[in-house]
Design a protein around this motif. Structure first.
Motif, short mmCIF file in Angstrom:
data_model
loop_
_atom_site.label_atom_id
_atom_site.label_comp_id
_atom_site.label_asym_id
_atom_site.label_seq_id
_atom_site.Cartn_x
_atom_site.Cartn_y
_atom_site.Cartn_z
N ARG A 235 0.82 -1.21 0.00
CA ARG A 235 0.00 0.00 0.00
C ARG A 235 0.85 1.25 0.00
O ARG A 235 0.57 2.22 -0.69
CB ARG A 235 -0.92 0.01 1.23
N LEU A 236 1.92 1.25 0.80
CA LEU A 236 2.77 2.42 0.93
C LEU A 236 3.56 2.71 -0.34
O LEU A 236 3.90 3.86 -0.63
CB LEU A 236 3.73 2.26 2.11
N THR A 237 3.87 1.67 -1.11
CA THR A 237 4.68 1.84 -2.31
C THR A 237 3.85 1.84 -3.59
O THR A 237 4.40 1.96 -4.69
CB THR A 237 5.74 0.74 -2.40
N GLY A 238 2.54 1.69 -3.46
CA GLY A 238 1.68 1.70 -4.63
C GLY A 238 1.74 0.45 -5.47
O GLY A 238 1.34 0.45 -6.63
N ARG A 239 2.25 -0.63 -4.89
CA ARG A 239 2.32 -1.89 -5.63
C ARG A 239 1.10 -2.76 -5.34
O ARG A 239 0.36 -2.52 -4.40
CB ARG A 239 3.60 -2.65 -5.25
N SER A 240 0.92 -3.80 -6.16
CA SER A 240 -0.19 -4.73 -5.99
C SER A 240 0.32 -6.15 -6.11
O SER A 240 1.30 -6.41 -6.83
CB SER A 240 -1.27 -4.47 -7.05
N SER A 241 -0.34 -7.07 -5.43
CA SER A 241 0.03 -8.48 -5.52
C SER A 241 -0.19 -9.03 -6.92
O SER A 241 0.38 -10.08 -7.28
CB SER A 241 -0.78 -9.30 -4.52
N GLY A 242 -0.99 -8.34 -7.73
CA GLY A 242 -1.26 -8.82 -9.09
C GLY A 242 -0.44 -8.15 -10.16
O GLY A 242 -0.63 -8.45 -11.35
N ASP A 243 0.49 -7.29 -9.78
CA ASP A 243 1.30 -6.60 -10.78
C ASP A 243 2.03 -7.61 -11.68
O ASP A 243 2.75 -8.49 -11.21
CB ASP A 243 2.34 -5.70 -10.11
N GLY A 244 1.83 -7.47 -12.98
CA GLY A 244 2.51 -8.32 -13.95
C GLY A 244 1.89 -9.68 -14.18
O GLY A 244 2.37 -10.44 -15.03
N LEU A 245 0.83 -10.00 -13.45
CA LEU A 245 0.19 -11.31 -13.61
C LEU A 245 -0.87 -11.26 -14.71
O LEU A 245 -1.62 -10.30 -14.81
CB LEU A 245 -0.46 -11.76 -12.31
N PRO A 246 -0.96 -12.31 -15.54
CA PRO A 246 -2.00 -12.36 -16.57
C PRO A 246 -3.32 -12.81 -15.98
O PRO A 246 -3.38 -13.33 -14.86
CB PRO A 246 -1.45 -13.40 -17.54
N PRO A 247 -4.42 -12.63 -16.72
CA PRO A 247 -5.70 -13.18 -16.26
C PRO A 247 -5.61 -14.69 -16.05
O PRO A 247 -4.82 -15.38 -16.70
CB PRO A 247 -6.66 -12.83 -17.40
N LYS A 248 -6.43 -15.18 -15.16
CA LYS A 248 -6.39 -16.59 -14.81
C LYS A 248 -6.69 -17.49 -16.01
O LYS A 248 -6.00 -18.49 -16.26
CB LYS A 248 -7.41 -16.87 -13.70
N ARG A 249 -7.72 -17.15 -16.75
CA ARG A 249 -8.16 -17.94 -17.91
C ARG A 249 -8.65 -16.95 -18.96
O ARG A 249 -9.83 -16.64 -19.03
CB ARG A 249 -9.26 -18.92 -17.47
N PRO A 250 -7.74 -16.43 -19.79
CA PRO A 250 -8.06 -15.26 -20.61
C PRO A 250 -8.96 -15.52 -21.80
O PRO A 250 -9.53 -14.56 -22.34
CB PRO A 250 -6.68 -14.78 -21.08
N ASP A 251 -9.08 -16.76 -22.23
CA ASP A 251 -9.84 -17.07 -23.44
C ASP A 251 -11.12 -17.82 -23.11
O ASP A 251 -11.14 -18.66 -22.21
CB ASP A 251 -8.99 -17.88 -24.41
N LEU A 252 -12.16 -17.53 -23.86
CA LEU A 252 -13.45 -18.20 -23.67
C LEU A 252 -13.42 -19.52 -24.43
O LEU A 252 -13.72 -19.56 -25.63
CB LEU A 252 -14.58 -17.30 -24.15
N LEU A 253 -13.08 -20.58 -23.72
CA LEU A 253 -12.85 -21.88 -24.34
C LEU A 253 -13.66 -22.96 -23.63
O LEU A 253 -14.07 -22.79 -22.49
CB LEU A 253 -11.36 -22.24 -24.27
N PRO A 254 -13.88 -24.09 -24.30
CA PRO A 254 -14.56 -25.21 -23.63
C PRO A 254 -13.86 -25.57 -22.33
O PRO A 254 -12.64 -25.60 -22.26
CB PRO A 254 -14.47 -26.35 -24.65
N TYR A 255 -14.67 -25.87 -21.30
CA TYR A 255 -14.14 -26.07 -19.95
C TYR A 255 -14.30 -27.51 -19.52
O TYR A 255 -15.40 -28.06 -19.52
CB TYR A 255 -14.84 -25.16 -18.97
N GLU A 256 -13.20 -28.09 -19.14
CA GLU A 256 -13.20 -29.41 -18.51
C GLU A 256 -12.36 -29.27 -17.25
O GLU A 256 -11.15 -29.35 -17.28
CB GLU A 256 -12.61 -30.47 -19.44
N GLY A 257 -13.02 -29.03 -16.15
CA GLY A 257 -12.31 -28.76 -14.91
C GLY A 257 -13.05 -29.29 -13.72
O GLY A 257 -13.93 -30.15 -13.86
N PRO A 258 -12.74 -28.77 -12.54
CA PRO A 258 -13.34 -29.30 -11.32
C PRO A 258 -14.83 -29.00 -11.25
O PRO A 258 -15.28 -27.95 -11.70
CB PRO A 258 -12.58 -28.57 -10.20
N SER A 259 -15.59 -29.90 -10.72
CA SER A 259 -17.00 -29.69 -10.45
C SER A 259 -17.22 -29.72 -8.96
O SER A 259 -16.38 -30.22 -8.20
CB SER A 259 -17.86 -30.75 -11.14
N ALA A 260 -18.35 -29.18 -8.50
CA ALA A 260 -18.63 -29.11 -7.06
C ALA A 260 -18.91 -30.49 -6.51
O ALA A 260 -19.37 -31.37 -7.22
CB ALA A 260 -19.80 -28.19 -6.81
#
Length: 260
Positions: A235-260
């Motif tokens: 906060r004091l230095t104006g930085r963020s934990s997400g600086d330089g990180l890409p989106p988690k899943r940037p493309d809208l693609l078919p999903y085969e992943g965890p289910s509840a």
């Protein structure tokens, strides 16, 4: 809301809450409620597509600038938007600007999908929540007003007793555990009109004996050293934990992943 609707695509927009911290998988990545929700929806609809644009630490201005145009261009059936809470936790926060930016996001996202989902974010019991509660509730009032105006669904996590329990929160005291994320996925699932798989997701956890005084102090010291002091430093230095990180899943693609 239509019962058991069929949706073919989901785009999640937001910050660390939507990225899935701290629902850690064995490979070091995060799962979280949005992945769980996508897994359920994909199990019902062959070819279901999913994108998760969330990046930890993002403020509402960054979400509007970086994620909203991408989500609009994807034109999915469902968009979830959770943002602004990081702003309310900053020492200096212009709530008027936060409201304006959230309004801009909703005005752009609502016409781009069949169903927009907004949330009243959960709040962990403790002094941090009490300090920032007025800002949070001002944000949630804006969410309610925008939802009524634009036909969005509001998922009230803030009012759920189960999610205010400290046991649903990770050791960093900022992010939900795997069980907390599961309950959020259930809440959104029901809000979208699906039959409940867990009718008691709001219910408080069974009472247990509180940790001993020494254990609490050790936990407080570890929290301050590993999480609070680095957070203050950013906060004091104006930085963020997400600086330089890409989106988690940037493309809208078919999903085969965890289910509840």
């Amino acid at each position: 809301m239509q019962k058991n609707p069929t949706f073919t695509s989901l785009v999640a927009v937001g910050d660390s809450f939507t990225e899935g911290m701290s629902d850690l998988l064995p490979d070091g990545s995060y799962r979280g409620w949005a992945d769980l929700l996508a897994g359920r929806m994909a199990a019902r609809t062959p070819g279901f597509r999913y994108a998760n644009l969330a990046v930890r630490g993002k403020l509402i201005a960054q979400i509007v600038e970086e994620q909203v145009p991408v989500a609009v261009a994807m034109q999915p059936d469902v968009i979830t938007l959770v943002g602004g809470l990081n702003d309310t936790l900053r020492p200096k926060c212009d709530m008027g600007r936060v409201r304006d930016l959230l309004t801009e996001a909703v005005e752009r996202l609502a016409p781009a999908c069949k169903q927009l989902v907004l949330m009243r974010s959960p709040g962990r019991q403790g002094p941090v929540l009490e300090r920032f509660r007025p800002r949070m509730e001002e944000l949630f009032s804006c969410v309610d007003d925008l939802a009524a105006l634009h036909g969005a669904v509001v998922v009230d996590l803030y009012g759920a007793p189960s999610l205010s329990d400290p046991r649903q929160w990770d050791v960093d005291r900022l992010h939900l555990t795997a069980e907390g994320h599961r309950r959020v996925a259930e809440a959104v699932w029901q809000a979208l009109g699906h039959e409940p798989e867990d009718t008691e997701w709001r219910m408080p956890m069974p009472a247990t004996a509180p940790p001993a005084w020494v254990a609490r102090r050790v936990g407080d010291a570890r929290f301050a050293r590993q999480y609070l002091l680095p957070w203050i430093g950013r906060r004091l230095t104006g930085r963020s934990s997400g600086d330089g990180l890409p989106p988690k899943r940037p493309d809208l693609l078919p999903y085969e992943g965890p289910s509840a």
